[in-house]
Design a protein around this motif. Structure first.
Motif, short mmCIF file in Angstrom:
data_model
loop_
_atom_site.label_atom_id
_atom_site.label_comp_id
_atom_site.label_asym_id
_atom_site.label_seq_id
_atom_site.Cartn_x
_atom_site.Cartn_y
_atom_site.Cartn_z
N ASN A 266 98.14 64.71 -18.25
CA ASN A 266 97.77 65.51 -19.42
C ASN A 266 96.80 66.62 -19.04
O ASN A 266 95.89 66.96 -19.80
CB ASN A 266 97.19 64.64 -20.53
CG ASN A 266 97.38 65.28 -21.90
OD1 ASN A 266 98.26 66.12 -22.10
ND2 ASN A 266 96.56 64.89 -22.86
N ARG A 267 97.00 67.16 -17.83
CA ARG A 267 96.23 68.32 -17.37
C ARG A 267 97.13 69.54 -17.38
O ARG A 267 98.29 69.47 -16.99
CB ARG A 267 95.70 68.10 -15.95
CG ARG A 267 95.06 69.35 -15.35
CD ARG A 267 94.81 69.24 -13.85
NE ARG A 267 93.62 68.46 -13.56
CZ ARG A 267 93.03 68.45 -12.36
NH1 ARG A 267 93.53 69.16 -11.36
NH2 ARG A 267 91.96 67.71 -12.16
N VAL A 268 96.59 70.68 -17.83
CA VAL A 268 97.31 71.95 -17.78
C VAL A 268 96.68 72.82 -16.72
O VAL A 268 95.47 73.07 -16.75
CB VAL A 268 97.28 72.67 -19.14
CG1 VAL A 268 97.97 74.03 -19.03
CG2 VAL A 268 97.96 71.83 -20.21
N LEU A 292 90.89 74.74 -23.80
CA LEU A 292 91.02 73.37 -24.30
C LEU A 292 90.99 73.32 -25.82
O LEU A 292 91.76 72.57 -26.44
CB LEU A 292 89.90 72.49 -23.72
CG LEU A 292 90.15 71.97 -22.30
CD1 LEU A 292 88.85 71.45 -21.70
CD2 LEU A 292 91.22 70.88 -22.30
N LEU A 293 90.12 74.10 -26.44
CA LEU A 293 90.09 74.13 -27.90
C LEU A 293 91.38 74.71 -28.46
O LEU A 293 91.91 74.24 -29.47
CB LEU A 293 88.89 74.95 -28.39
CG LEU A 293 87.50 74.33 -28.17
CD1 LEU A 293 86.42 75.30 -28.59
CD2 LEU A 293 87.37 73.03 -28.94
N THR A 294 91.91 75.73 -27.80
CA THR A 294 93.15 76.36 -28.24
C THR A 294 94.33 75.40 -28.12
O THR A 294 95.24 75.41 -28.95
CB THR A 294 93.41 77.64 -27.43
OG1 THR A 294 92.33 78.56 -27.63
CG2 THR A 294 94.72 78.30 -27.83
N PHE A 295 94.31 74.54 -27.10
CA PHE A 295 95.42 73.60 -26.88
C PHE A 295 95.44 72.45 -27.88
O PHE A 295 96.44 71.73 -27.98
CB PHE A 295 95.34 73.02 -25.47
CG PHE A 295 95.68 74.00 -24.38
CD1 PHE A 295 96.47 75.11 -24.63
CD2 PHE A 295 95.20 73.81 -23.09
CE1 PHE A 295 96.78 76.01 -23.62
CE2 PHE A 295 95.51 74.70 -22.06
CZ PHE A 295 96.30 75.81 -22.34
N ASP A 304 93.84 66.79 -22.08
CA ASP A 304 92.64 66.12 -21.57
C ASP A 304 91.84 66.98 -20.60
O ASP A 304 90.62 66.84 -20.51
CB ASP A 304 93.03 64.82 -20.86
CG ASP A 304 93.60 63.78 -21.80
OD1 ASP A 304 93.28 63.86 -23.01
OD2 ASP A 304 94.36 62.91 -21.36
N GLU A 305 92.53 67.87 -19.89
CA GLU A 305 91.85 68.59 -18.81
C GLU A 305 92.57 69.91 -18.54
O GLU A 305 93.79 70.01 -18.67
CB GLU A 305 91.87 67.73 -17.55
CG GLU A 305 90.81 68.08 -16.52
CD GLU A 305 90.74 67.01 -15.45
OE1 GLU A 305 89.67 66.40 -15.27
OE2 GLU A 305 91.78 66.77 -14.77
N LEU A 319 87.89 71.47 -16.08
CA LEU A 319 87.04 71.06 -17.20
C LEU A 319 87.78 70.03 -18.03
O LEU A 319 88.95 70.20 -18.37
CB LEU A 319 86.68 72.27 -18.07
CG LEU A 319 85.66 72.00 -19.18
CD1 LEU A 319 84.26 71.82 -18.59
CD2 LEU A 319 85.65 73.14 -20.20
N SER A 320 87.08 68.95 -18.37
CA SER A 320 87.65 67.91 -19.22
C SER A 320 87.34 68.22 -20.68
O SER A 320 86.43 68.99 -21.00
CB SER A 320 87.09 66.55 -18.85
OG SER A 320 85.70 66.49 -19.18
#
Length: 616
Positions: A266-268, A292-295, A304-305, A319-320
């Motif tokens: 679950n990492r992009v 991360l907020l946008t995702f 997650d990351e 960044l997590s």
């Protein structure tokens, strides 16, 4: 289909059905083009399961002009990422000039088309012009920003017969795409991208305040990649003056990157171009936090990351999601401890928001002891202070929510002749400043008290047409919702807060609310509203000659997909938290204070109570 009939016939509204390549793995049916007859009206496709992909059919051999127009309009609503099928309906020259990504025009129904034959002297076969007409709902521009628009729509599609193939093709058409509202709802999804407030102060943990910038992207055409590109291009024009991005100017995805998706952890991984090669660790963390907020809204469980990479493929930072919450604060991260309202003794009381408590208790401090009778109140976002409006609406008091604290003199007075012409319910922003409107017809004002104290600062409101009836400031401190009253009608408007904090001259900072725009234009009377998420509000109002209803609206004026709150009789006031997991709280004429949790019905809390609020 004869040319005489085709040249003068009326094309019924083109409302798209299902357009699937028959070789697709997931099918709900196959559409076929008509061989003859007038253009048929086809019912719009209901909103499909997110896993179903919808594709258009290419033009049939020897298809007549009406069929070409219908096939092209259908192709505009398919899940074809680059509109390759739609391009097959165009001439070679038109393919080079048409830009489907420049805008999306949304109509109440699919475009209604009328054909007119125009005979060319050099072409004995003639050519055809189809005039597309309808009523606009909105336009989505090249920044993906949704803009409500109720104007009439007229555009011309011109067809010519190719000399080499003898096939009819479109050689003249408007830029962008056009479709009915139901097809827009099926094709597009609203997603928040996030930036940092320009003049925001850091939170208690050194967090930077974020601002949601809602945009629309095609739901089944790689929305994650499209959202990253939209985020990197920067904020929409309306929001741009009050936010910043941590991405260096010119940052884009690395050349050749066509799709982004989470891996099995679950990492992009986001490869960037050379513009980001030299950023330091703290800046890279802020960039990743924006992503991360946008995702969050793009996958059921979020991401997650995030790993950012330099143009050479080396790691820039990782960044997590947990670490992102430390770097950036946003409305839905704030979890209020209590719900508040005015009880039958005209005191400020509270209920626990975490365990669904039904036993209200007076708040600690002077606003809960009954010494000052109140009709409305607002609690600061840290829940340390509160502001209360006197029963007659003439005075505003600010006090501490600490036992034993005393209440000083009123910090503001209104000279309005009646209670309804005096002070509104106040509102605290994320900076700790207090907002309130004075409805005195002789001197209507929107006011701000820095940290809830001192001489009130009058907020400039250029473009405001009417009198402010209610005010609610977003947690981000850069957007404000106003109910504006004029000529017996009231509308919900959103404005951008501009703060001039240059204190070199020794003067007090100036604050303005700019570029106000209506976000519920279909409602003729708005009676109550509250922020209900980072970019969503809950509104109580009625359409012309309609009944009072409750609904959600986005700050861009669009209507979120999903159910509206269940009906509530005689609702007078409404309160929601920007943490969407918390229940709605309302004041009903019949039932007093009531609460609505997700998946449940309205539940009575206490009969004698008014003016419910969450912190803010």
């Amino acid at each position: 289909m004869g040319a005489d009939r085709e040249g003068s016939g009326r094309l019924r509204p083109v409302r798209v059905g299902v357009y699937l390549g028959c070789g697709a793995l997931l099918l709900t049916g196959c559409a076929s083009m008509p061989d003859s007859g007038d253009l048929r009206g086809v019912e719009s496709t209901p909103r499909q399961d997110s896993q179903v992909r919808v594709f258009a059919l290419p033009p049939r051999e020897d298809a007549r002009p009406a069929e070409i127009v219908q096939g092209f309009l259908e192709a505009l609503t398919s899940d074809d990422a680059q509109y390759k099928t739609a391009l097959k309906y165009l001439t070679t020259a038109a393919r080079k000039t048409w830009d489907p990504f420049s805008s999306t025009t949304v109509l109440t129904d699919g475009p209604d088309a009328r054909s007119q034959q125009s005979v060319k002297a050099q072409d004995s076969d003639g050519s055809y012009s189809y005039v597309l007409a309808g009523t606009k709902v909105a336009t989505v521009n090249d920044q993906h920003a949704y803009m409500p628009d109720s104007a009439a729509y007229h555009a011309t599609v011109h067809l010519t017969r190719q000399k080499d193939t003898k096939q009819w093709r479109i050689d003249g058409l408007p830029q962008g795409v056009v479709m009915g509202n139901s097809d827009f709802q099926r094709n597009y999804v609203s997603v928040n991208k996030y930036y940092f407030a320009s003049n925001a102060t850091s939170g208690s943990a050194g967090q930077l305040g974020t601002v949601a910038d809602p945009v629309y992207v095609r739901e089944k055409v790689d929305p994650m990649t499209e959202m990253v590109r939209a985020l990197l291009k920067g904020p929409t024009s309306w929001l741009d003056p009050v936010v910043t991005s941590s991405f260096p100017s010119g940052t884009d995805l690395k050349k050749g990157v066509t799709s982004l998706s989470p891996d099995d952890r679950n990492r992009v991984t986001v490869p960037l171009n050379h513009k980001a090669d030299r950023v330091g660790g703290p800046q890279c963390d802020r960039m990743a936090a924006q992503l991360l907020l946008t995702f969050r809204d793009l996958t059921p469980t979020g991401v997650d990351e995030v790993e950012l990479q330099r143009s050479n493929g080396s790691q820039l930072c990782v960044l997590s999601e947990d670490h992102a919450e430390i770097i950036a604060s946003h409305g839905t991260a704030e979890h209020p401890g209590f719900e508040y309202f005015i009880d039958g003794k005209q005191r400020l009381v509270r209920l626990s928001s975490t365990n669904g408590g039904k036993e209200a208790e007076p708040v600690p401090g002077p606003l809960g002891d009954g010494g000052r009778k109140l009709r409305a109140a607002a609690v600061s976002r840290d829940e340390d202070s509160a502001a209360g409006v006197s029963v007659d609406g003439s005075s505003l008091y600010v006090g501490s929510l600490v036992s034993g604290a005393s209440l000083g003199d009123a910090v503001l007075h209104s000279q309005g002749r009646t209670a309804q012409d005096r002070l509104t319910t106040p509102s605290w922003d994320g900076r700790g400043d207090l907002w309130v409107a004075d409805r005195d017809p002789a001197n209507p004002r929107l006011l701000l008290l820095e940290k809830g104290a001192g001489e009130p600062l009058q907020v400039s409101t250029p473009g405001l047409d009417g009198r402010v009836k209610a005010v609610r400031v977003a947690a981000d401190g850069v957007r404000v919702a106003l109910i504006v009253e004029k000529d017996g009608k009231s509308s919900l408007q959103i404005g951008r807060i501009d703060r001039d904090t240059d204190t070199k001259t020794g003067e007090r900072p100036s604050v303005s609310v700019l570029e106000l725009h209506s976000v519920a234009p279909q409602l003729e009377e708005v009676t109550a509203m509250s922020w209900a998420g980072d970019s969503r509000l809950v509104v109580v109002g009625r359409e012309s000659e309609g009944v009072l209803q409750m609904r959600y609206v986005q700050v861009d004026g669009s209507t979120p997909v999903g159910a509206a709150p269940s009906a509530l009789t005689g609702v007078k006031e409404i309160a929601a938290s920007e943490d969407e997991r918390l229940p709605l709280v309302a004041h009903s004429e019949e039932d007093g204070i009531v609460r609505l949790s997700s998946g449940e019905q309205w539940q009575k809390v206490v009969k004698n109570g008014t003016a419910p609020v969450y912190p803010g």
